[in-house]
Design an enzyme around this catalytic site. Structure first.
Site, PDB file in Angstrom:
ATOM      1  CD  GLU A 162      78.298  23.367  44.319  1.00 35.26           C
ATOM      2  OE1 GLU A 162      78.877  24.368  43.895  1.00 35.26           O
ATOM      3  OE2 GLU A 162      76.987  23.509  43.883  1.00 35.26           O
ATOM      4  CE1 TYR A 202      78.748  28.925  44.170  1.00 39.32           C
ATOM      5  CE2 TYR A 202      80.091  27.198  44.491  1.00 39.32           C
ATOM      6  CZ  TYR A 202      78.977  27.678  43.884  1.00 39.32           C
ATOM      7  OH  TYR A 202      78.153  26.641  43.281  1.00 39.32           O
ATOM      8  CG  ASP A 205      78.981  31.317  40.414  1.00 38.02           C
ATOM      9  OD1 ASP A 205      78.213  32.197  40.173  1.00 38.02           O
ATOM     10  OD2 ASP A 205      78.926  30.111  39.863  1.00 38.02           O
TER      11      ASP A 205
END
Length: 341
Positions: free
Chosen positions: A34, A117, A135
């Site tokens: 991520e 996020y 996002d």
DNA sequence: AAAGCGGGGCA
DNA sequence: TGCCCAGCTTT
């Protein structure tokens, strides 16, 4: 609202890409992927993910590395504060959390480099917690599907889209839902040339019905562009070692290594500066221009200024082990054989 | 609330 | 060649 989630998951099961971080529930690997994928396309981030997992299979091993080793591996990915925060957070996890990631959204949010996020992504992918990711893909899909022209970079817009994202989230399988909506945005409901003609949501999509898919999402205001003009001095000492300096904090490429550099205020000043080499010092042996985004950079083979400032001198071999801005790295790639040593 | 941070893809 | 992408931290 429920229809949207069901269609997204159905679509995902037939169209999703096979990506390594989707085969694990290991919070470490999910976090790694991520952070790497923030502001980064999958194609570009994938090799970096593989490098990092291979080099640092556990968070403890990442924590033990030096920042320089981490930044070296990060070289070329951009947004280098992500790399520094990655390292810092690994050390916090290893030393203060006994190697275990927090298993809550709020706990994850406290960590460096993890915002709303990423906290939602990790808490859903690794711990199956019902937090909706929001996002760029999600902004785009929701604004189009519901026909909302609220700017996605305004406070009101963000709040609205976050609320809707939470409402459409399938709380029974948040991990699957979150993967599905982002993959749908990346492959189907793309920023440019979305595949509306073969879209399972076509009949219920507000933007499609009103023929304004290309107008959404709406973004507010322009960012002002700042042009910068750099000249790098490629200098060697008596032992043919190249001088490098380290970039200071608070600017682009923070902490990375580069040839000693001067910044000029305009293109004209930059040219004047370059010409001073040609006249005062015969002709420079080498001059080359590279344009990097809004930075125009010249490289000159300049005379070594004696004991002026203390630059660190490195051999070519040593340089390849230091984190360099992409611009310098590119220059070395292209001119390795032209350099002394 | 606004500005700054990098790469690469694409028209 | 210029425009676009977009999460997080810092100011």
């Amino acid at each position: 609202m429920q229809v949207l989630g069901q269609e997204l998951v159905k679509w995902y099961e037939n169209h999703h890409r096979n990506l390594p971080w989707r085969h694990t529930k290991d919070p470490y690997q999910i976090w790694l992927s991520e952070v790497i994928l923030q502001q980064t396309r999958v194609d570009q981030g994938l090799p970096y993910f593989l490098k990092f997992v291979h080099t640092f299979p556990t968070v403890e091993l990442l924590a033990k590395a030096t920042e320089q080793e981490v930044l070296s591996l990060w070289q070329g990915l951009g947004y280098y504060s992500r790399g520094r925060n990655l390292h810092k957070t690994a050390q916090i996890i290893a030393h203060e959390y006994n190697g275990a990631f927090p298993n809550s959204y709020e706990g994850l949010l406290k960590l460096k480099g993890i915002g709303p996020y990423t906290a939602a992504a990790i808490s859903s992918f690794a711990f199956d917690l019902p937090h909706a990711v929001v996002d760029g893909n999600v902004f785009r899909i929701l604004s189009r599907y519901f026909g909302i022209d609220l700017a996605i970079n305004s406070s009101a817009g963000k709040k609205t889209f976050e609320k809707i994202a939470g409402e459409v989230l399938n709380i029974k399988q948040p991990a699957l839902h979150n993967q599905a909506i982002m993959e749908f945005g990346a492959l189907q409901c793309k920023p440019v040339a979305p595949k509306c003609s073969e879209c399972p949501l076509q009949l219920s999509c507000a933007a499609f019905a009103e023929n304004k898919v290309h107008l959404l999402p709406v973004k507010e205001k322009k960012i002002k562009i700042r042009h910068r003009f750099f000249v790098y001095h490629v200098q060697t000492d008596q032992e043919n070692r190249l001088a490098l300096e380290r970039r200071v904090a608070g600017d682009i490429w923070e902490g990375l290594f580069q040839f000693p550099m001067i910044e000029l205020k305009s293109s004209e000043e930059q040219i004047t500066y370059l010409q001073s080499f040609a006249t005062s010092w015969q002709s420079p042996k080498f001059k080359h221009v590279l344009t990097h985004q809004k930075i125009e950079a010249y490289f000159v083979l300049a005379p070594l200024r004696e004991k002026k400032e203390e630059k660190i001198h490195y051999s070519l071999q040593e340089i390849s082990e230091l984190p360099l801005p992409r611009l310098i790295d590119k220059f070395l790639e292209q001119h390795r054989k032209d350099l002394p040593i």
